[in-house]
Design an enzyme around this catalytic site. Structure first.
Site: not given
Ligand code: K1U
Ligand code: ZN
Length: 167
Positions: A46, A51, A91-92, A133-134, A137
């Site tokens: 996401g 971001q 989170c990225l 989560h998004e 943000h």
């Molecule tokens: O918003 C962001 O920074 C993206 C985030 C989204 C997210 C992942 C997991 C749970 C809630 C929100 C990411 O993509 S983090 C990287 C990722 O691919 C990931 C991390 C943990 C679990 C599953 C995927």
């Molecule tokens: Zn995030």
């Protein structure tokens, strides 16, 4: 294709509240395409516009293994929350940090497509977690804000040290 720089926690620009999108034009379509490229390049599931330092209410996600199912949410609003669930989040903007956050398990969301038409989505599991989560943000909230003050302080120290060591 353009890759946009992703802001890193605790950058103060991550704490801005995003404004609604009012114009559904080519500029918006280009930004969404760039956000998708950026999310795929960073291996995320996401990304919220805030971001990449654009304070507009835009979210992209793709939970498919093949990275072939991009979804775009313009001006998303949570209209119903159901149940609770603890999920591991990343989170990225907080690279390398993962922790559990408790959120609603099921959600109903209203949003607009790229052409401005409205739709409703009812979902649960990881997609519901990711969308909450998004949307956080877009409201200036990062998932680490849910963690204890001690954990937040350790995360800031770790990221500061990592940034120093990369120079
Ligand atoms: O918003 C962001 O920074 C993206 C985030 C989204 C997210 C992942 C997991 C749970 C809630 C929100 C990411 O993509 S983090 C990287 C990722 O691919 C990931 C991390 C943990 C679990 C599953 C995927
Ligand atoms: Zn995030």
């Amino acid at each position: 294709m353009a890759l946009l720089p992703i802001l890193r926690y605790p950058d103060p620009r991550l704490y801005k509240k995003a404004r609604p999108v009012l114009e559904f034009d080519q500029t918006l379509a280009r930004l969404v395409a760039d956000m998708l490229d950026t999310m795929y390049a960073a291996d995320g599931i996401g990304l919220a516009a805030i971001q990449v330092d654009v304070a507009l209410r835009i979210v992209v996600v793709d939970l498919s293994k093949e990275r072939s199912d991009p979804k775009t949410f313009i001006n998303p609003v949570l209209v119903e929350l159901r149940g609770v669930r603890e999920h591991e989040e990343g989170c990225l903007s907080v690279p390398g940090i993962y922790d559990k956050v408790t959120r609603a398990d099921g959600i109903t969301l209203r949003a607009q497509h790229l052409d401005g038409s409205s739709f409703t989505l009812e979902t649960d599991g990881l997609l519901a977690t990711c969308l909450q989560h998004e949307i956080d943000h877009l409201d200036g909230k990062v998932f680490v804000d849910y963690l204890s003050a001690l954990k937040q302080s350790r995360i800031k120290t770790k990221l500061r040290k990592r940034a120093r060591d990369t120079f």
